[in-house]
Scaffold this active site. Structure first.
Site: not given
Ligand code: ARG
Length: 456
Positions: A154-155, A276, A284
């Site tokens: 949470t958070h 990249s 990515n």
């Protein structure tokens, strides 16, 4: 042209291009032909046109459908205002003057409303199927990970241990609600607008019940004025797509976080990752980022069309043509995102042992220790305070729960005994959960078989 009689000149070419919706409403071609076939059949059934003429029209329409499907005919947006006029003109080219009888008692206003409802119903069915497919993938992965412990947050702060299956099943619930939204919408689209005319019905004895049944609706719509200007269902669709896409966006965010070196919890397959152009080492999660990014466009589609609608007097206004771009854009973006997400997740590898090691001794079992105290009769607020002190003392010594032996706990409160130590065992943390809806593997396995039955 559909209205030559009143005009001395045809529409300026730039104005035609400006007003043409053909490049988007081409998506309605099948529904347009389906609606026209029903209308032509009804015109002969009621004796408004002859059976021969009706047959000629229907055969011509079927030929158009065929030519479209075989790529041997493609209407040009420099020539036509929309798909309805393109099909009608093409019908003239194929069957000659009888084509002029198809539009008897019909306006493009009830025609386009009918096409859109038929299209939206099909789109809902397709999305329900696509959502079922992704649910099945998540269930398959879950069945191998009912005991794979990960951190629940949470958070985005470590909260309590959960399992990977529990986490994935949360998304299965979201997908189910998404499906329900599309299903409710589809079921609600049960009234046929065909026969509403431009706005006020017809003086011809059209049989609306006949076309209603032929097109698979339950009843003809009750108010022609509303029927030709109602686009609520498009807003419903755009809203359901926004919520569904929001779920995919949250999942994308998690995939992006999980695939960082810091988390190292998921490895995306090479064919669902990008590199990249500069940094040779990079891999990515671009697809997840694009899904997250395109959510903005889908939200925008709702706002865009809701804004178009807000000032329109009854009934049809040309503004309504602007419903198509957001509708198709949201559908295609959402369905593609679901498919890509499904493939990305099924080809990914989870680092199953990652969290169990990190969580050993971690404070994420503090609530379990407080619950232990509660069962000894300590009020929860007091238990919370006692365990808070345990955590504080350990932190002061730069230690975690692995440093909490019985002697240490007893010094904080003599009520502790050796059974309290078991609460700090991460490996048994899931089985100790008692409540339905928790990540206890017993409940999770039950959920998995419930889903398997439901989705088969
Ligand atoms: N292309 C138009 C639309 O999508 C069809 C209806 C045109 N009706 C009219 N009265 N101009 O809204």
């Amino acid at each position: 042209m559909l209205w030559g009689g009143r005009f001395k000149e045809s529409l300026n070419l730039k104005a035609l291009k400006f007003s043409s919706s053909l490049n988007v409403d081409i998506n309605l071609i099948e529904e347009d032909i389906e609606g026209s076939i029903a209308h032509a059949a009804m015109l002969s059934k009621t004796g408004i046109i002859s059976p021969e003429e009706s047959e000629k029209i229907i055969n011509g329409l079927l030929q158009i459908k065929n030519e479209w499907e075989n790529n041997s005919w493609k209407p040009d947006e420099n020539e036509f205002e929309d798909i309805h006029s393109a099909v009608e003109t093409k019908l003239f080219n194929i069957i000659g003057d009888s084509a002029g009888k198809l539009h008897t008692g019909r306006s493009r206003n009830d025609q386009v409303a009918t096409d859109l409802i038929l299209w939206t119903k099909n789109a809902c069915t397709l999305l329900e199927q696509t959502l079922t497919n992704i649910q099945k993938t998540f269930i398959d992965i879950s069945s191998n990970h009912t005991e794979t412990i990960i951190t629940g947050y949470t958070h985005l702060q470590r909260a309590q241990p959960i399992s990977l299956a529990f986490h994935l099943l949360a998304y299965v619930e979201m997908f189910q609600r998404d499906k329900k939204r599309f299903n409710i919408l589809k079921v609600s689209l049960n009234e046929s607008p065909l026969g509403s005319g431009a706005l006020a019905g017809s003086t011809l004895p059209l049989d609306r019940n006949f076309t209603t049944e032929k097109l698979g609706f339950d009843s003809p719509s009750a108010n022609a004025l509303d029927s030709v200007s109602n686009r609520d269902f498009i807003l419903d669709f755009l809203n359901a797509s926004s919520i569904g896409m929001m779920h995919l966006s949250r999942l994308s965010e998690e995939i992006i976080i999980w695939s960082t070196s810091e988390f190292n919890f998921i490895k995306l397959a090479d064919n669902y990752s990008t590199g990249s152009s500069l940094m040779p080492q990079k891999k990515n999660p671009d697809l997840a980022e694009l899904i997250r990014g395109r959510t903005g466009k889908i939200y925008g589609n709702y706002i865009s069309f809701a804004s178009t609608m807000k000032g329109l007097p009854l009934s049809y206004n040309r503004d309504l043509q602007e419903d198509k771009e957001p509708l198709f854009s949201s559908f295609f973006t959402y369905v593609d995102s679901l498919e890509i997400m499904n493939e990305m997740i099924s080809s990914a590898k989870f680092n199953a042992g990652k969290f169990i090691n990190e969580l050993k001794g971690d404070f994420s079992l503090a609530t379990d220790l407080a619950d232990w105290l509660v069962l000894k009769g300590i009020p929860f607020r007091k238990a919370h305070e006692i365990v808070g002190e345990v955590v504080k003392r350990l932190e002061e010594k730069n230690q975690n729960f692995t440093g909490a032996d019985l002697a240490f706990l007893k010094k904080i409160n003599p009520i502790f005994d050796e059974t309290a130590i078991e609460c700090l065992n991460i490996s048994t943390s899931l089985e100790r959960k008692k409540t339905y809806g928790s990540p206890n593997p017993y409940f999770i396995k039950e959920q998995i078989s419930r889903w398997q039955k439901l989705l088969s």
